[in-house]
Design a protein around this motif. Structure first.
Motif, short mmCIF file in Angstrom:
data_model
loop_
_atom_site.label_atom_id
_atom_site.label_comp_id
_atom_site.label_asym_id
_atom_site.label_seq_id
_atom_site.Cartn_x
_atom_site.Cartn_y
_atom_site.Cartn_z
N LEU A 11 0.84 -1.19 0.00
CA LEU A 11 0.00 0.00 0.00
C LEU A 11 0.88 1.24 0.00
N VAL A 12 0.55 2.20 -0.84
CA VAL A 12 1.29 3.46 -0.91
C VAL A 12 0.28 4.59 -1.08
N GLN A 13 0.57 5.70 -0.45
CA GLN A 13 -0.31 6.86 -0.60
C GLN A 13 -0.05 7.54 -1.93
N ALA A 14 -1.07 8.12 -2.47
CA ALA A 14 -0.93 8.85 -3.73
C ALA A 14 0.17 9.90 -3.59
N GLY A 15 1.02 9.95 -4.62
CA GLY A 15 2.16 10.85 -4.58
C GLY A 15 3.41 10.23 -4.01
N GLY A 16 3.25 9.06 -3.42
CA GLY A 16 4.39 8.38 -2.81
C GLY A 16 5.15 7.52 -3.79
N SER A 17 6.13 6.80 -3.25
CA SER A 17 7.01 5.98 -4.08
C SER A 17 7.01 4.54 -3.60
N ARG A 18 7.36 3.68 -4.54
CA ARG A 18 7.45 2.26 -4.23
C ARG A 18 8.44 1.66 -5.22
N ARG A 19 9.25 0.71 -4.77
CA ARG A 19 10.14 0.02 -5.70
C ARG A 19 9.80 -1.47 -5.73
#
Length: 127
Positions: A11-19
């Motif tokens: 789960l990631v918030q909008a505007g956030g990053s994930r790899r």
């Protein structure tokens, strides 16, 4: 036989990053073209990004261009998808795929151009 195992979803918030990472088996990983695709509920699987065997060429869907970056580390048999500035519409199951035989640059962006697929990892972007 090539096995692909994705990781890094969540789960990631909008505007956030994930790899996302995709670890591949096989002694000739450095010769494979690699791609990322995604499938949202009720939608068809779509191309996200691809990278040539050397890493010298990369391809992106218009919807992620400028936000996502694909890269590879041939020493680790791993391909990555860095997702920045995420949007709720990026929510999907993300699949890693390997292209064993080069078919031409067009087939980097087509699911039919890939020979092996991972099981997928869920990414959910909350607004």
């Amino acid at each position: 036989q090539v096995q692909l195992v994705e990781s890094g979803g969540g789960l990631v918030q909008a505007g956030g990053s994930r790899r996302l990472s995709c670890a591949a088996s096989g002694r000739t990983f450095s010769s494979y073209g690699m791609g990322w695709f995604r499938q949202a509920p009720g939608k068809e699987r779509e191309f996200v990004a691809a990278i040539s065997w050397s890493g010298g060429s990369t391809y992106y869907a218009d919807s992620v261009k400028g936000r996502f970056t694909i890269s590879r580390d041939n020493a680790k048999n791993t391909v990555y998808l860095q997702m920045n500035s995420t949007k709720p519409e990026d929510t999907a199951v993300y699949y890693c795929a390997a292209q064993i035989y080069y078919r031409g640059s067009y087939y980097y962006t087509a699911a039919a151009g890939y020979d092996y697929w991972g099981q997928g990892t869920q990414v959910t972007v909350s607004s």
